[in-house]
Design an enzyme around this catalytic site. Structure first.
Site, short mmCIF file in Angstrom:
data_model
loop_
_atom_site.label_atom_id
_atom_site.label_comp_id
_atom_site.label_asym_id
_atom_site.label_seq_id
_atom_site.Cartn_x
_atom_site.Cartn_y
_atom_site.Cartn_z
N TRP A 166 0.85 -1.20 0.00
CA TRP A 166 0.00 0.00 0.00
C TRP A 166 0.88 1.25 0.00
CZ3 TRP A 166 -4.65 -0.96 -1.45
CH2 TRP A 166 -5.62 0.04 -1.40
N ASP B 8 0.27 10.88 0.05
CA ASP B 8 -0.81 11.87 0.15
C ASP B 8 -2.13 11.20 0.51
OD1 ASP B 8 -1.09 10.58 -2.38
OD2 ASP B 8 -2.28 12.26 -3.11
N GLU C 85 -3.34 8.49 -1.54
CA GLU C 85 -2.56 7.26 -1.39
C GLU C 85 -1.69 6.95 -2.59
OE1 GLU C 85 -6.22 4.65 -0.49
OE2 GLU C 85 -5.17 4.73 1.41
N GLU C 86 -1.27 7.96 -3.31
CA GLU C 86 -0.57 7.72 -4.57
C GLU C 86 0.86 8.23 -4.64
OE1 GLU C 86 -4.49 7.74 -7.45
OE2 GLU C 86 -3.41 9.60 -7.10
N GLU D 134 -18.74 6.45 -4.61
CA GLU D 134 -17.56 7.33 -4.52
C GLU D 134 -17.54 8.36 -5.65
OE1 GLU D 134 -13.55 5.74 -5.69
OE2 GLU D 134 -13.11 6.00 -3.55
#
Ligand code: NOJ
Ligand code: NOJ
Length: 528
Positions: A170, A228, A231-232, A483
């Site tokens: 992750w 960030d 999540e990237e 989403e």
């Protein structure tokens, strides 16, 4: 293996209804009845319909948020008490986890509701007490980001629903989580002190066992890069820095109340260091505006910055360092908001179609809200990588920032002056562009001026128009939100029943309610 339907839009229950609503609104255009005070510039239908939808959806959204909380909701059976899952979706995409960030943000909506109810709702109180206990537990779970003793484990972004560590690959660590969590808990504590005759000292345990470790984590790691909120990318991020600074400022206040003067001074000092860091790191001289991240992988326009700005708005007893003025009504944020919106207007087909539809109806398209995505270069489509879409939570966040700024302007006294600057000019042009005598940079307006009244009411209508985008693309028969919604046909996509979509909707609707009060005291809602 079962693959959930995705692009097959007709298989989504809300889809046909959405299309019907779309066609009906197109029909009402042909039949007229789209102007006048009962049909404001940001909407194609009536204000009364819009407001009744907003009211009922706000209740539904809050209930659906609670539905995703462990121990309290129908989707929360296997989930530890007081923690929300990001979404009940377990496959394509698998969002059936506890994210530290999503949990803190959505529990902040629970604090808000508890506050608005005068601190009387015992269920909400129980949820928040459980959230504190489960936070204490998760902090101590050794995970791939580290452990509790070194504090490094607090940067872990997500956990399994039973509180065990998530071992997969992750983007980690993510350093916004501890600050967001501590802020939500401190907001709750302050609310209890303000409204329910309790004292700060009754929360001393939570302070020492949960809040202090989170704040010490920030002190130890704020200078180090991390992933960030999307999540990237690894680097420093405005959203994360603001979350850290805000938590330390609040922590300094709470520590003082509890007589922990040494920590109070130390928290305040780091908050000031971070404030200076924010000023020196997130301004692009080339682009002459803020940037969300210090890496060059993105242009720096990102709805995360607007999320950061709405997090700056004061709640009861929250004191923040004055050295970073990134409130929704600040020049930096108004400029940034305008540039972000412009980047999104032409990016998505559904946006250009909506603007066209409003133009055909004879509306002032400067006040046509559009769907907002995470950032223009986004390629995450809710399942995998293709092209990014508008998100519910980003669209309502833009609305919330506009409501907050409107509320601020509507509550100024006659000695207040807005002076249009080089930065804020792009923003004010949108609302005052055709106003007689308006001259852009250098123009001044004060409460009592016609142009000031026009600005306030136009901003409010514009904010409504973003909420109306959500209304168009959610499932109106069930009140459900996922989403994202597809950029070229508007159908919902990505994780179903995203807790954060509901929390963001609820807080935007609450911001509208507070803004409405101020505007009614000021001029009343009008069209100029
Ligand atoms: C899942 C993450 O949560 C999301 O933010 C990201 O965009 C996608 N993975 C693609 O990397
Ligand atoms: C992806 C989003 O980018 C991230 O911010 C969020 O925490 C997760 N999904 C879970 O909702």
């Amino acid at each position: 293996m079962y693959i959930a339907p995705r692009s097959g839009a007709l298989s989504l229950p809300g889809a046909n209804k959405n299309m019907k609503a779309f066609l009906l609104s197109a029909l009402s255009l042909i039949l007229g009845n789209t102007t006048g005070p009962e049909c404001p510039p940001g909407l194609l239908g009536s204000l009364a319909d819009f407001e009744s939808w907003l009211q009922s959806e706000s209740v539904i959204a809050f209930n659906k948020l609670v539905d995703n909380i462990g121990g309290y909701g129908t989707n929360g059976d296997a989930v530890i008490n007081g923690m929300p899952i990001a979404s009940p979706s377990r496959l394509d995409p698998d969002y059936y986890y506890i994210w530290t960030r999503d949990a803190a943000i959505t529990l902040a909506a629970v604090v808000d509701k508890y506050f608005k109810g005068g601190a009387h709702n015992t269920t909400l109180h129980a949820i928040l007490m459980d959230y504190i206990r489960s936070s204490e537990r998760l902090q101590r779970v050794t995970n791939p980001s580290g452990d509790f003793t070194s504090l490094s484990g607090l940067g872990e972004p997500k956990f399994a629903v039973d509180g065990s560590p998530f071992q997969g690959n992750w983007g980690r660590p993510q350093r916004d989580g501890p600050g967001l969590r501590a802020s939500t808990i401190m907001d709750f504590i302050n609310t209890c002190v303000l409204l329910s005759e309790t004292t700060h000292s009754s929360f001393a345990d939570a302070y020492w066992s949960v809040i202090v470790p989170d704040l010490q984590y920030i002190q130890k790691f704020w200078q180090q890069p991390g992933f960030d909120l999307w999540e990237e990318i690894d680097g420093h991020h405005l959203y994360t820095s603001i979350a850290q600074m805000r938590a330390l400022s609040q922590g300094a206040y709470l520590a003082t109340e509890l007589g922990d003067t040494i920590s109070a001074a130390s928290f305040a000092e780091t908050a000031d260091d971070i404030a200076r860091f924010i000023r020196s790191t997130y301004w692009s001289f080339g682009q002459e505006r803020l940037v969300e991240t210090d890496t060059t992988k993105r242009s720096g326009l990102d709805s995360a910055t607007i999320l950061a700005a709405i997090n700056m708005v004061t709640v009861p007893n929250r004191t923040l360092s004055d050295s970073v003025d990134l409130y929704p009504w600040s020049d930096d944020i108004l400029q940034y908001l305008e540039e972000l919106i412009r980047s999104m207007e032409s990016l998505f087909d559904i946006n250009t179609m909506r603007i066209q539809q409003f133009a055909t109806a004879g509306k002032n398209t400067n006040l046509t809200g559009v769907g907002i995505g995470r950032y223009p270069e986004d390629v995450y489509d809710g399942y995998g990588i293709s092209r990014g879409n508008p998100w519910f939570l980003c669209t309502t966040t833009v609305a919330q920032a506009l409501y907050a700024a409107t509320q601020y302007f509507a509550s100024r006294t006659s000695s207040y002056t807005i002076r249009v600057t080089k930065k804020s000019e792009v923003f004010f042009d949108r609302f005052l562009g055709g106003f007689p005598g308006y001259s852009g940079q250098g123009y001044e307006l004060s409460p009592g001026d016609k142009s000031y009244e026009c600005l306030v009411s136009s901003m409010f209508h514009y904010a409504d128009s973003f909420m109306d985008v959500v209304r168009t693309h959610m499932d109106q028969s069930t009140g459900q939100m996922s989403e994202q919604f597809y950029r070229d046909n508007g159908y919902m996509c990505g994780a179903a029943d995203l807790t954060w979509s509901y929390g963001a909707f609820y807080t935007a609707a609450e911001q509208r309610a507070s803004a409405t009060k101020e505007i009614n005291d000021f001029i009343g809602i009008q069209t100029c």
